[in-house]
Every structure is written in C-alpha cells, then in structure tokens.
Design an enzyme around this catalytic site. Sequence first.
Site, PDB file in Angstrom:
ATOM      1  N   GLY A 198      52.757  45.228  38.085  1.00 18.21           N
ATOM      2  CA  GLY A 198      52.993  43.845  38.473  1.00 18.21           C
ATOM      3  C   GLY A 198      53.695  43.035  37.397  1.00 18.21           C
TER       4      GLY A 198
ATOM      5  N   ASN B 132      44.858  34.990  40.460  1.00 16.69           N
ATOM      6  CA  ASN B 132      44.105  36.132  39.951  1.00 16.69           C
ATOM      7  C   ASN B 132      42.758  35.753  39.343  1.00 16.69           C
ATOM      8  OD1 ASN B 132      45.764  34.925  37.844  1.00 16.69           O
ATOM      9  ND2 ASN B 132      45.070  36.576  36.513  1.00 16.69           N
TER      10      ASN B 132
ATOM     11  N   CYS C 148      44.277  40.284  31.372  1.00 13.68           N
ATOM     12  CA  CYS C 148      45.414  40.197  30.454  1.00 13.68           C
ATOM     13  C   CYS C 148      45.141  39.221  29.310  1.00 13.68           C
ATOM     14  CB  CYS C 148      46.669  39.777  31.209  1.00 13.68           C
ATOM     15  SG  CYS C 148      47.143  40.953  32.493  1.00 13.68           S
TER      16      CYS C 148
ATOM     17  N   ALA D  66      51.084  45.437  42.594  1.00 14.95           N
ATOM     18  CA  ALA D  66      50.642  46.349  41.540  1.00 14.95           C
ATOM     19  C   ALA D  66      49.701  47.377  42.153  1.00 14.95           C
ATOM     20  CB  ALA D  66      49.941  45.601  40.415  1.00 14.95           C
ATOM     21  N   GLY D  67      49.993  48.662  41.942  1.00 15.08           N
ATOM     22  CA  GLY D  67      49.213  49.707  42.583  1.00 15.08           C
ATOM     23  C   GLY D  67      47.763  49.751  42.174  1.00 15.08           C
ATOM     24  N   HIS D  68      47.458  49.429  40.907  1.00 16.63           N
ATOM     25  CA  HIS D  68      46.086  49.622  40.440  1.00 16.63           C
ATOM     26  C   HIS D  68      45.118  48.571  40.967  1.00 16.63           C
ATOM     27  CE1 HIS D  68      45.680  46.642  36.994  1.00 16.63           C
ATOM     28  NE2 HIS D  68      46.951  46.548  37.280  1.00 16.63           N
TER      29      HIS D  68
ATOM     30  N   THR E  15      64.218  57.204  34.982  1.00 15.73           N
ATOM     31  CA  THR E  15      63.779  58.218  35.931  1.00 15.73           C
ATOM     32  C   THR E  15      62.557  57.734  36.698  1.00 15.73           C
ATOM     33  OG1 THR E  15      64.607  59.964  34.482  1.00 15.73           O
ATOM     34  CG2 THR E  15      63.005  60.603  36.164  1.00 15.73           C
TER      35      THR E  15
ATOM     36  N   GLN F  73      47.417  40.090  43.640  1.00 10.59           N
ATOM     37  CA  GLN F  73      46.005  39.967  44.026  1.00 10.59           C
ATOM     38  C   GLN F  73      45.817  39.885  45.539  1.00 10.59           C
ATOM     39  OE1 GLN F  73      43.395  40.280  42.108  1.00 10.59           O
ATOM     40  NE2 GLN F  73      44.486  40.324  40.157  1.00 10.59           N
TER      41      GLN F  73
END
Length: 379
Positions: free
Chosen positions: A69, A152, A324, A198-200, A236, A180
């Site tokens: 994110g 968040n 964060c 964001a995947g996590h 990549t 979120q």
Amino acid sequence: MRYLDNAATTPVRAEVLEAMMPFLTRWFGNPSSHHTVGEAAASALDDARSRVAAVLGMRRGDVVFTSGGTEANNLAVKGIAVAAQANRGARRVVTTPIEHESILQSADYLRRIHGFDIDVLPVDATGRVDAADLAAAIGDDTAIVSIGYANNEIGTIQDAAALGAATRARGVPLHLDAVQAAGWLPLRDLGADALTLAGHKLGAPKGTGVLAVRGRIPLEPLLHGGGQERGRRSGTEDVAGAVGIATALELAEAEHAESAARVGALRDAFVARVLATVPRAALTGHPALRLPGTASFVFPGTSGEAILLELERRGVVSSSGSACAAGSDDPSHVLTALGLDADVARTAVRFTFPHDLSTPPDDVADALAASVAAVGSAG
C-alpha cells in the site's frame, strides 16, 4: 492469545498460500522470459491482473502490481501529480490531515521538491470530510485529490460517491486509499480514478499491493528500468504475490457482506460494553459510519502504552493506532486532527477484528474483560 490487531496485518490464508505455491516452485520463471517457464509465469500474471480488475470494476490494463500500500500510494500521489504538472501545469494537491503517512509525506515531497501547493481539508470531530469543502478547494491547478476511503486508525468511512462527484465535476483525478476498506466495503463504482490496496490486510503476504489507475489518467513512474507494468512500475514482477493478492481479494469480495454484518454486530456489542463498563472511555471516529472490524477508544487519565502492555499480559494483542507509527512518542496526527488534546490522544487503543469470520464471541468477551482490567491497572 487473542489477536485483535488485524488493521496492522493479517495471517496468510490457506487458500492464498495454495494458489501461490506453484509460482514459487514449478512455475517460478521471470514473466519477461520467452520460454515455457517464463510464459507460464506471464500467463498467471495476466490472469491475476484480470481477476483484480474484475473485482474493482476496472480494465485489466488499469492494474499495476506493487510491493504494498505504501508504494501504491506513493505512485498514485506522486505519479499522477507530476504527470499533471508536466502536461497541464497543475501544481496543487488536495488531501486531509488524517491520511496515512504515505500520502501525507508524498504530498510534502511534492511541495519540497516540485513546488506544489498542498491544500489540507478539515475533517469533523468524527473524521469525515465535507464534499462541499472538497468542491470549494478544487481549482484549475489541482493535480490530484487523495483521500482515504476508510481511516486506518479510527475506521471512519468517507462518502466516496459524493467525493467522486465533486472531483468529476471539475475534471480532477480522485485517488482513494482503500487499503483498510478492502474486505469490508464495496470497491466498485466508487467514482475514483485511482485506488490502492495492500495484500497483507486481506490474507495475502506482506509485500503485495495494487494501484488501479484508469488508463486515461497520465502517470509518471517512480521506478525506471525494464518497463514492466506497461512502463508504470519497472522491476521483475512478483508473480506469486500477484496471484496471492488476486486470490485474497476475490475471497474478501465474496465474503465481505456476511463478514461485515457478523463482525459489525460483535464490534457494536464490544463498543457498548466498553463504554458502559470502563470509566472515562470514549469512542474515536464516527459512531456508525466506521469499518465493521474497528473499535478505537481513548482512555483519559491513563497511559495507552501501559494499557497495551497489560492487555498483552492478559492475552489480548491490540495497538495504539497505525503500525507505521509504532515507537513514536508523538500523539496520533489522526486524533489531534479530530480536536483531541495531545495527552488524551496518547491514551488511544485500537481493537481490530478479522474479516474471515474467525472471531468467536468468546474472543470479544475476553477482550472486554482484559480491557477493563488493563485500564484499571493503568489508571
């Protein structure tokens, strides 16, 4: 241990890990390589891109895979703003004081390095932005509007449709930070030109993210080199990560209505009990227009850090706000923007529940009991 810090990160779902595994082992190739292993990876990457686009109601070519994110927000804010400056002389960014630091610091970078002006819209005491204030702030020189769909720290949800209407009326791109919101709220037809994920936060691994930006929006890349992601993000590609976030996003989309209703009811009961049981406890954020999994409080006269330590001693893991900002002595910029005194803001505790329907009522009861005891010990 009761883990109630899901806004910080979530465990990888078994279905996601299973979908990723072939691209970490047998089909591990570089998707830019022109051989069987590379072409298999390229096909999986294209499929993941299409799946993400389908959930968001956007085109496959709109999807840019990122490392998370923070990178996606940086690419959206800086990339769209710098392109707008080059193409039409725009030099203004509109945002709010409660955004994630990846947005606020990107805006500050544009101010310091590229000479942009930054308009910071006020929010009310619950963290909501008035669409009329946004409409009044947009001018001919506005490059981008960047606002979080859901906050968040406090979970407050913005009126995305009204914000989108205000920006479309002036022809200015709207970027919504949906990191979120994903898994809790609808992600289609929001009126946004750019959206970050964001995947996590969804049961995919850390280090996976998406910026979806409509093809008509010029975007200056931050990373240069091989020209991957249609020249918008060189490097990549993480094929397994792309498959993982696509799988997690599909699962979240299929489950979000049921999980929002169930977890929201548990959260409401938890909030009501905390406010009724814990002296001086106050809810932060909007009382109703908030993420179903978020319950955030301040406990004046206590120490937020002491409460967190006591909660963990009693088997409940939570946080004081954004992961964060962990380790900082500064009060939350989100809470002070709502008008809270700095000392009160330092007493914040945030409980965030998972959206995979795995939270039993006993966890909520245990969290309540631990909270009452922890506040009593820290007071």
